[in-house]
Design a protein around this motif. Structure first.
Motif, PDB file in Angstrom:
ATOM      1  N   ARG A 171       0.760  -1.207  -0.077  1.00 20.13           N
ATOM      2  CA  ARG A 171       0.054   0.150   0.060  1.00 20.13           C
ATOM      3  C   ARG A 171       1.212   1.227   0.055  1.00 20.13           C
ATOM      4  N   ASP A 172       2.074   1.241   0.900  1.00 22.59           N
ATOM      5  CA  ASP A 172       2.866   2.503   0.808  1.00 22.59           C
ATOM      6  C   ASP A 172       3.675   2.564  -0.474  1.00 22.59           C
ATOM      7  N   LEU A 173       3.900   1.367  -1.053  1.00 20.24           N
ATOM      8  CA  LEU A 173       4.495   1.569  -2.297  1.00 20.24           C
ATOM      9  C   LEU A 173       3.595   1.990  -3.374  1.00 20.24           C
ATOM     10  N   VAL A 174       2.462   1.616  -3.349  1.00 17.82           N
ATOM     11  CA  VAL A 174       1.731   2.317  -4.399  1.00 17.82           C
ATOM     12  C   VAL A 174       1.569   3.734  -4.221  1.00 17.82           C
ATOM     13  N   ARG A 175       1.242   4.014  -2.751  1.00 18.94           N
ATOM     14  CA  ARG A 175       0.947   5.580  -2.678  1.00 18.94           C
ATOM     15  C   ARG A 175       2.190   6.558  -3.092  1.00 18.94           C
ATOM     16  N   ALA A 176       3.435   5.928  -2.800  1.00 20.34           N
ATOM     17  CA  ALA A 176       4.684   6.669  -3.021  1.00 20.34           C
ATOM     18  C   ALA A 176       4.692   6.798  -4.265  1.00 20.34           C
ATOM     19  N   ARG A 177       4.379   5.866  -5.263  1.00 17.36           N
ATOM     20  CA  ARG A 177       4.681   5.858  -6.891  1.00 17.36           C
ATOM     21  C   ARG A 177       3.678   6.744  -7.282  1.00 17.36           C
ATOM     22  N   ALA A 178       2.200   6.863  -6.769  1.00 16.09           N
ATOM     23  CA  ALA A 178       1.154   7.751  -7.212  1.00 16.09           C
ATOM     24  C   ALA A 178       1.745   9.389  -6.723  1.00 16.09           C
ATOM     25  N   ASP A 179       2.271   9.338  -5.715  1.00 18.64           N
ATOM     26  CA  ASP A 179       2.790  10.782  -5.378  1.00 18.64           C
ATOM     27  C   ASP A 179       3.980  11.171  -6.100  1.00 18.64           C
ATOM     28  N   LEU A 186      -6.772   0.868  -9.838  1.00 15.48           N
ATOM     29  CA  LEU A 186      -6.578  -0.488  -8.851  1.00 15.48           C
ATOM     30  C   LEU A 186      -8.072  -1.283  -9.035  1.00 15.48           C
ATOM     31  N   THR A 187      -7.878  -2.416  -9.180  1.00 17.86           N
ATOM     32  CA  THR A 187      -9.169  -3.310  -8.984  1.00 17.86           C
ATOM     33  C   THR A 187      -9.108  -3.966  -8.042  1.00 17.86           C
ATOM     34  N   THR A 188      -9.945  -4.137  -7.086  1.00 14.80           N
ATOM     35  CA  THR A 188      -9.925  -4.792  -5.695  1.00 14.80           C
ATOM     36  C   THR A 188     -11.262  -5.060  -5.167  1.00 14.80           C
ATOM     37  N   HIS A 189     -11.371  -6.191  -4.225  1.00 15.71           N
ATOM     38  CA  HIS A 189     -12.352  -6.485  -3.441  1.00 15.71           C
ATOM     39  C   HIS A 189     -12.044  -5.893  -2.082  1.00 15.71           C
ATOM     40  N   ASP A 190     -10.882  -5.438  -1.834  1.00 15.24           N
ATOM     41  CA  ASP A 190     -10.542  -5.076  -0.460  1.00 15.24           C
ATOM     42  C   ASP A 190     -10.900  -3.794  -0.114  1.00 15.24           C
ATOM     43  N   MET A 191     -11.980  -3.673   0.528  1.00 18.05           N
ATOM     44  CA  MET A 191     -12.496  -2.228   0.882  1.00 18.05           C
ATOM     45  C   MET A 191     -11.633  -1.356   1.672  1.00 18.05           C
ATOM     46  N   HIS A 192     -11.032  -2.325   2.537  1.00 15.14           N
ATOM     47  CA  HIS A 192      -9.910  -1.363   3.525  1.00 15.14           C
ATOM     48  C   HIS A 192      -9.053  -0.804   2.728  1.00 15.14           C
ATOM     49  N   LEU A 193      -8.432  -1.858   1.544  1.00 11.60           N
ATOM     50  CA  LEU A 193      -7.373  -1.014   0.859  1.00 11.60           C
ATOM     51  C   LEU A 193      -7.982  -0.146   0.304  1.00 11.60           C
ATOM     52  N   ALA A 194      -9.176  -0.004  -0.800  1.00 10.79           N
ATOM     53  CA  ALA A 194      -9.779   0.839  -1.461  1.00 10.79           C
ATOM     54  C   ALA A 194      -9.757   2.229  -0.649  1.00 10.79           C
ATOM     55  N   ASP A 195     -10.148   1.972   0.521  1.00 10.85           N
ATOM     56  CA  ASP A 195     -10.626   3.194   1.667  1.00 10.85           C
ATOM     57  C   ASP A 195      -9.246   4.130   1.818  1.00 10.85           C
ATOM     58  N   THR A 196      -8.230   3.150   2.070  1.00 12.29           N
ATOM     59  CA  THR A 196      -7.063   3.894   2.570  1.00 12.29           C
ATOM     60  C   THR A 196      -6.166   4.335   1.609  1.00 12.29           C
ATOM     61  N   LEU A 197      -6.245   3.818   0.333  1.00 13.52           N
ATOM     62  CA  LEU A 197      -5.493   4.019  -0.792  1.00 13.52           C
ATOM     63  C   LEU A 197      -6.079   4.854  -1.826  1.00 13.52           C
ATOM     64  N   CYS A 198      -7.148   4.849  -2.195  1.00 10.29           N
ATOM     65  CA  CYS A 198      -7.704   5.358  -3.634  1.00 10.29           C
ATOM     66  C   CYS A 198      -8.046   6.918  -3.041  1.00 10.29           C
ATOM     67  N   ASP A 199      -7.912   7.525  -4.077  1.00  9.80           N
ATOM     68  CA  ASP A 199      -8.481   8.942  -4.223  1.00  9.80           C
ATOM     69  C   ASP A 199      -9.677   9.111  -4.551  1.00  9.80           C
ATOM     70  N   ARG A 200     -10.157   8.350  -5.380  1.00 10.60           N
ATOM     71  CA  ARG A 200     -11.408   8.189  -5.785  1.00 10.60           C
ATOM     72  C   ARG A 200     -11.902   6.599  -6.279  1.00 10.60           C
TER      73      ARG A 200
END
Lengths: 286, 237
Positions: A171-179, A186-200
């Protein structure tokens, strides 16, 4: 916009029904866009169309400001795709898997050693990846998707098979690359991941987008302003809920704060999963 | 493009090496050479050599291409290639070239062991490679029809039999006119003449050109079939 999708529709050859119908969404540069939906909703099909694995769609897909249909080899030079499954050459080492893959790119690539180290995969490991655990294989797939420093990065369930420590690391790696300027789909079922990582996030159901927004916007839009209070009465721990938009309930809540011994107070925002259920009438899993 | 094809060819060769493909070829060559040198009388060995030269790059190459394809389909590793800059045609060239290299090496070793090392080896190498490439294309095309290797093996038997029919003409068991229309005819008849030692350089060039023309036409056809298959989404994860 890095990605612009307009009235996208797709039907598999021989199928009677379309998987995608009038799909519309946009993704801005540097944004982490989460694509959420239950199995069979069309998430993977959308990703396959965007990565040009599938062809023959209706509607318009524009990426990097250009119609996807008109883009050639240069398009694949600029994207990275992390698959949901560990689709590696199992008899090759992790380093070999990455090293051979990067030879297909004309542009600058990151050294496999650095990528493997970043994902906690020892580059000195001489074992073929067939001997790795599922979590390790998935991290090799993730590392492979980064070799060409993609401007647009497609991730399909990137934390699948990971323990909590590595899930956070990813998650931190993805955030860093986006920054750093990469755009993430991102395609996912993981709501926690989506909530904490996605801008939209976009909710996809039956091939259509049901709702799009930031996780916070979506949760606030569907929130009931309710607080839940736990209070101590003698030996017993009791709980009560109060609607803050109802004057009587609000007054009762304030009175309780003055007169009782309150142990805990929690606001009752819905989770992203709750919002998804409310918007689509469907559960994300199953 | 050349850089990507070379990279993909190296990748295919390494994957095949780790999958013991060269070992299989080496085992087969060892058995063939052993039988031809120590079991079969010398005159007969020279006579039936073309059969083995057709089998090694042809039939083994055909199976190697298909086996590699099913290996990649099973692990879905081919999906990753198709979201990279590598084009489907480049992948096809790399896969066929790598398998043809193995088959050609096997054929050259067999020929040298049985017939000795002489000037024919240059022409033989060219003809073997063209024939192996063409046979690999047949293997690839057939593998598009079948979902797994066992069904491929069973289903491709008739095609393999037809593919080797020009051997009848090579041994004067059938008129050349009957089989010359087959794509495999140029390669098989050239190999037979090379073994007999009566193939001239211009004739070799002619057979290579004929085999190359068939390979080119078949390549365009198979590449289109493959591209259509990829676009349908059945092939990839």
């Amino acid at each position: 916009m890095i990605v612009s999708v307009r009235e996208l529709a797709y039907r598999y050859p021989g199928a009677t029904e379309s998987v995608l119908r009038d799909l519309d969404f946009e993704i801005a540069e540097g944004e982490v866009f989460g694509f959420l939906g239950p199995n069979g909703s069309g998430k993977s099909t959308t990703q396959k169309l965007l990565t040009r694995i599938l062809r023959g769609h209706q509607g318009r897909i524009s990426v990097f400001g250009q119609d996807l249909e008109t883009q050639g080899v240069a398009y694949h030079e600029r994207i990275g795709v992390c698959f949901e499954i560990p689709n590696l050459y199992e008899k090759l080492t992790a380093r070999e898997n990455l090293d051979f893959y990067r030879r297909f790119y004309a542009g600058p690539c990151d050294p496999p050693e650095a990528l493997l180290a970043e994902l906690d995969l020892p580059e000195a490991d001489r074992r073929p990846v067939g001997h790795y655990s599922k979590g390790m294989k998935m991290r090799v797939v993730l590392a492979r998707s980064l070799v060409n420093r993609p401007k647009l990065w497609f991730l399909d369930e990137p934390t699948s098979g990971q323990d909590p420590e590595h899930a956070v690391r990813i998650r931190d790696l993805v955030r860093a690359r986006a920054d750093a300027g990469s755009t993430v789909f991102l395609t996912t079922h993981d709501m926690h991941l989506a909530d904490t990582l996605c801008d939209r996030v976009g909710f996809l159901v039956d091939g259509r987008i049901a709702s799009v927004g930031s996780p916070r916007e979506l949760k606030l839009a569907h929130a009931r302003r309710t607080v839940r209070v736990e209070l101590r009465r003698g030996e017993n721990l009791e709980s009560q809920s109060f609607e803050l938009d109802e004057p009587a309930s609000k007054a009762a809540f304030l009175e309780l704060l003055r007169s009782e011994r309150v142990e805990t107070i929690h606001t009752q925002e819905p989770s992203l999963e709750d919002v998804f259920l409310e918007v689509t009438g469907r559960r994300l899993l199953g | 493009m050349i850089r990507r094809v070379l990279a993909a060819t190296r990748l295919v060769l390494l994957v095949q090496a780790r999958g013991y493909f060269p070992h299989t070829f080496a085992l087969f060559v060892g058995m063939v050479v052993g039988v031809l040198l120590f079991v079969v009388p010398e005159g007969i060995a020279q006579l039936i050599l073309p059969v083995f030269l057709v089998t090694e790059p042809g039939m083994l190459g055909l199976m190697a291409v298909a086996a590699h394809r099913y290996l990649e389909l099973g692990s879905a590793s081919v999906s990753a290639l198709h979201v990279s800059p590598l084009r489907s045609g480049e992948y096809l060239v790399a896969l066929l070239s790598a398998s043809a290299l193995l088959g050609t090496a096997a054929g050259v070793v067999t020929f040298a062991a049985v017939a000795g090392v002489d000037g024919r080896l240059v022409g033989l190498t060219l003809v073997l490679f063209a024939f192996a490439f063409l046979s690999g294309l047949l293997g690839f095309a057939l593998s598009l029809r079948y979902p797994d290797f066992p069904r491929f093996l069973l289903g491709s038997i008739p095609a393999m039999v037809v593919w080797q029919l020009p051997l009848l003409a090579a041994f004067d068991l059938a008129p050349a006119a009957v089989v010359v229309w087959l794509p495999s005819a140029a390669g098989i008849l050239a190999l037979a003449e090379l073994c007999r030692g009566d193939l001239s350089l211009p004739a070799t060039a002619g057979w290579v050109l004929a085999g190359g023309a068939w390979a080119g036409a078949a390549f365009v056809l198979v590449q289109r079939l493959y591209a259509r298959r990829l676009r349908s989404g059945w092939e990839l994860a």
